[in-house]
Design a protein around this motif. Structure first.
Motif, short mmCIF file in Angstrom:
data_model
loop_
_atom_site.label_atom_id
_atom_site.label_comp_id
_atom_site.label_asym_id
_atom_site.label_seq_id
_atom_site.Cartn_x
_atom_site.Cartn_y
_atom_site.Cartn_z
N GLY A 118 0.93 -1.04 0.00
CA GLY A 118 0.11 0.00 -0.16
C GLY A 118 0.93 1.16 0.06
N GLY A 119 2.31 1.19 0.19
CA GLY A 119 2.92 2.38 0.17
C GLY A 119 3.34 2.94 1.44
N TYR A 120 2.59 2.85 2.54
CA TYR A 120 2.88 3.31 3.70
C TYR A 120 4.31 2.96 4.39
CZ TYR A 120 1.87 6.60 7.44
OH TYR A 120 1.93 7.55 8.38
N GLY A 121 4.97 3.93 4.70
CA GLY A 121 6.52 3.65 5.08
C GLY A 121 7.54 3.45 4.20
N ASP A 122 7.24 3.36 3.03
CA ASP A 122 8.39 3.63 1.76
C ASP A 122 8.13 4.44 0.75
OD1 ASP A 122 6.35 1.73 -0.15
OD2 ASP A 122 6.94 0.25 1.38
N VAL A 123 6.64 4.48 0.37
CA VAL A 123 6.31 5.47 -0.69
C VAL A 123 5.79 6.87 0.01
CG1 VAL A 123 4.69 6.06 -2.62
CG2 VAL A 123 5.47 3.76 -2.48
N TYR A 124 5.21 6.75 1.13
CA TYR A 124 5.05 8.15 2.00
C TYR A 124 4.85 7.65 3.50
CZ TYR A 124 0.28 6.06 2.07
OH TYR A 124 -1.04 5.20 2.47
N GLY A 125 4.95 8.46 4.15
CA GLY A 125 4.67 8.34 5.64
C GLY A 125 5.96 7.80 6.33
N SER A 126 5.67 7.60 7.63
CA SER A 126 6.66 7.07 8.34
C SER A 126 6.25 6.47 9.97
CB SER A 126 8.05 8.08 8.70
OG SER A 126 8.67 7.41 9.80
N LEU A 127 6.70 5.49 10.42
CA LEU A 127 6.12 4.90 11.54
C LEU A 127 7.22 4.89 12.58
CD1 LEU A 127 3.09 2.82 10.98
CD2 LEU A 127 3.50 4.22 12.99
N ALA A 128 8.56 5.52 12.21
CA ALA A 128 9.73 5.49 13.00
C ALA A 128 9.30 5.91 14.84
CB ALA A 128 10.91 6.40 12.73
N ALA A 129 9.82 5.28 15.47
CA ALA A 129 9.28 5.61 16.98
C ALA A 129 9.69 7.03 17.59
CB ALA A 129 9.96 4.55 17.97
N VAL A 130 8.76 7.66 18.01
CA VAL A 130 8.94 8.98 18.51
C VAL A 130 8.83 8.98 19.92
CG1 VAL A 130 8.48 11.58 18.29
CG2 VAL A 130 8.36 10.23 16.43
N PRO A 131 9.67 8.81 21.00
CA PRO A 131 9.74 8.95 22.55
C PRO A 131 8.90 10.54 22.91
CG PRO A 131 11.82 9.22 21.93
CD PRO A 131 11.01 9.06 20.50
N GLY A 132 8.52 10.49 23.97
CA GLY A 132 8.11 11.64 24.59
C GLY A 132 7.22 11.59 25.70
N ARG A 133 6.27 12.76 26.08
CA ARG A 133 5.39 12.88 27.02
C ARG A 133 4.09 13.29 26.35
NH1 ARG A 133 8.45 16.75 30.71
NH2 ARG A 133 9.39 17.01 28.74
N GLU A 134 2.83 12.78 26.89
CA GLU A 134 1.52 13.05 26.73
C GLU A 134 0.93 13.74 27.94
OE1 GLU A 134 0.15 9.68 23.40
OE2 GLU A 134 -0.79 9.80 25.32
N PHE A 135 0.25 14.88 27.56
CA PHE A 135 -0.58 15.63 28.51
C PHE A 135 -1.96 15.52 28.11
CE2 PHE A 135 3.76 16.92 28.71
CZ PHE A 135 3.74 17.77 30.22
#
Length: 616
Positions: A118-135
């Protein structure tokens, strides 16, 4: 082109789940977190500071690192492609972390095409991990009966030089993570904070008989606790949910929900990054983005006074302007006429098509002495009211999944500000048996509502109970009369619809609208096209991309036949955001309006960049 929709939602979900995985993108190393700020002391607000900070309550802060992250709760692309949702160790008592992981799984899969090819992650978009905080917190607009949820994600790698906040609203009636694949996926990897609102809808269901609802952390609580939604009228049995039963007509305030979410995002940044504070509208770039109902919400935010937004990107927006058709109008029309009309396009007939077509004749909506003539008449009536063949073909998805009725029942209650148990036309909501009769919800079903629900039944164990179940067209006819009639009930609903009408965006604000020309749920002719015309007539800075072979639901492209014939809309939304970002950085002008001539990938072929024909 012929598309034969599947006959069961479960079949669609099973096929999507069977499309298994690629490699997960490597996660960047997380820097040491900055200490959280202590509660600020009272002082005059800097210029451009949030005005409604006192309207936030029940705040909860959580950290997401070391096998967890902001985008996918550590699941990555492989985990999101999994056949089954992430399990609960105790199905009747899941933890907040388990609920969050499952909610992210459900919302990614409900919005994006993550299937291999379907192209997600190679043709468009990324799911690389992003660490952080949620409020996250509950926010309440002045005068509102019920709160809306707000959530701010602050990545550890927040870009202090750009000071960017992306604000978004959930698509459809989804919960607080309903725009994770839209705003989070684009903004977080760029070092932007992202602020979300469920815009007065969401998955905070309430069991009327058990008097149990959802806490801020997603777990269940009693009526005497702080809940994300507790209806003012809570007698009887069945299920209440915020979009239908808040009695606030939340759609009328979508723009204010978005602005309040942005204000909460600035407040969260001040708490998370005290060394860089203050964060205000005057010193922080704020970009609004959303799709579907979320797209409509950010366009409503664009019309608000004040120089608080830098740009707006709206994909396939449900937006209603003077002289156009409102969602409720064309939804109730489609619910009645489309099942009778679809065989004219070579699409399969619904099982009770003869009864449905006959009912249309008896109601005076069409004519025809036999079934074939009635089908032609229904098809002609839809054409005459503005439906294209492309929209009708894609609209068959909503017939298959009973989405037209689901939307009409929920929105009638919302527009009329009906209380739980008082829904118009004899409908109500409850856990249901196989024959669609009402029953009590099980503890395990209740426990999973917040994570599994889409914010609008049927789904997650909650269904629509129809007083005319043996002849469903009777209830649909009643719902249609609320749009076209003149009695008190119709006036009540029509007044609510009128309150949702949008105005042109503020002059000087860059606005980018993207819509698929095969959209069968929110056809561009009824929404984006008249909005863009209104905005341009008012002198607003609006750009409009119309995408051929794109319909409303990227998530269904994992089904081979849909993927062969349709293209995803998300790549164009991401590209529009990239263009806006470059424009704000001084990188040139926004591209011109375009009708984008795409090429479907065909059966069994992976998506390529050339299929998208992205404007240069």
């Amino acid at each position: 082109m012929k598309i034969r929709p599947m006959t069961r939602i479960s079949s669609a979900l099973a096929l999507l789940a069977l499309l298994a995985g690629c490699e997960r993108a490597p996660a960047p190393a997380a820097p040491a977190p900055q200490p959280a700020a202590s509660p600020p002391t009272a002082q005059p607000a800097p210029r451009g500071a949030p005005e409604d900070a006192a309207m936030f309550s029940a705040q909860r802060v959580s950290e997401h690192r070391d096998g967890d992250d902001l985008l996918s709760a550590g699941l990555g692309l492989d985990g999101l492609r999994g056949m089954a949702p992430p399990a609960f160790a105790k199905p009747e008592a899941p933890t907040p972390a388990e609920l969050r992981r499952r909610a992210l799984w459900a919302n990614w899969r409900g919005i994006a095409d993550l299937a291999p090819g379907g192209g997600y992650g190679d043709v468009y978009g990324s799911l690389a991990a992003v660490p952080g905080r949620e409020f996250q917190a509950l926010a309440r607009l002045p005068g509102a009966k019920q709160p809306h949820r707000v959530l701010a994600q602050i990545p550890d790698r927040f870009d202090a030089k750009k000071r960017c906040l992306v604000v978004t609203a959930s698509s459809g009636s989804r919960g607080i993570y309903g725009a994770i694949a839209v705003a989070g996926a684009w903004g977080l990897p760029k070092g932007c904070a992202v602020a979300y609102t469920d815009k007065g809808a969401g998955t905070d269901y309430y069991d009327l008989a058990e008097k149990r609802g959802v806490r801020v952390d997603g777990t269940l609580g009693g009526a005497d606790e702080v809940l994300a939604f507790k209806p003012e009228t809570a007698a009887g049995s069945g299920i209440a949910f915020k979009h239908a039963h808040s009695q606030d007509n939340p759609e009328a305030d979508w723009g204010r929900h978005v602005k309040q979410a942005a204000e909460y995002g600035l407040q969260a940044l001040n708490e998370a990054l005290p060394q860089q504070a203050p964060f205000t509208f005057a010193n922080t770039r704020v970009i609004a983005v959303g799709i579907s109902n979320g797209g409509g919400a950010v366009l409503r935010a664009a019309e608000l006074d004040g120089d608080w937004l830098a740009a707006v990107v709206a994909g396939e927006p449900n937006v209603y302007v003077q002289g156009a058709r409102a969602l409720y109008d064309y939804t109730t029309e489609a619910a009645l006429l489309m099942p009778c009309a679809l065989p004219q396009l070579g699409l399969p007939a619904v099982p009770d098509i003869a009864a449905r077509c006959t009912a249309l004749v008896e109601a005076g909506l069409i004519q025809g002495a036999d079934l074939a003539a009635q089908q032609k008449a229904a098809y002609a009536a839809l054409h005459a009211s503005g439906w294209t063949d492309e929209a009708l073909r894609a609209g068959s998805i909503s017939v298959t999944f009973d989405l037209w009725r689901a939307v009409a029942v929920t929105y009638a209650a919302a527009y009329g500000r009906y209380a739980a148990g008082e829904e118009p036309c004899g409908y109500r909501f409850a856990a249901v048996n196989a024959d669609r009769s009402a029953r009590a919800a099980t503890p395990a079903e209740r426990a999973a509502w917040w994570a599994d629900g889409s914010g609008i039944p049927p789904g997650a164990g909650v269904g629509i109970v129809d007083a005319e179940a043996a002849a469903p067209w009777k209830g649909l006819g009643c719902l249609r009369a609320l749009a076209s009639g003149s009695d008190a009930a119709a006036a009540r609903v029509q007044q609510g619809i009128a309150q949702t009408r949008a105005a042109a965006p503020r002059k000087g604000l860059p606005v980018f609208v993207i819509h698929g020309l095969d959209d069968g749920l929110v056809p561009a002719a009824f929404s984006s096209a008249p909005y863009v015309a209104l905005a341009k007539a008012a002198g607003s800075d609006v750009r409009y991309w119309q995408v051929r072979h794109a319909q409303h639901f990227d998530a269904f492209l994992g089904l081979p036949q849909y993927g062969a014939n349709y293209l995803p809309l998300l790549p164009y939304v991401y590209s529009a955001l990239d263009r806006v970002w470059a424009k704000l950085d001084g990188g040139g002008e926004l591209p011109a309006d375009a009708v984008i001539e795409t090429t479907p990938r065909g059966m069994g072929k992976p998506l390529q960049a050339d299929n998208l024909a992205m404007p240069k």
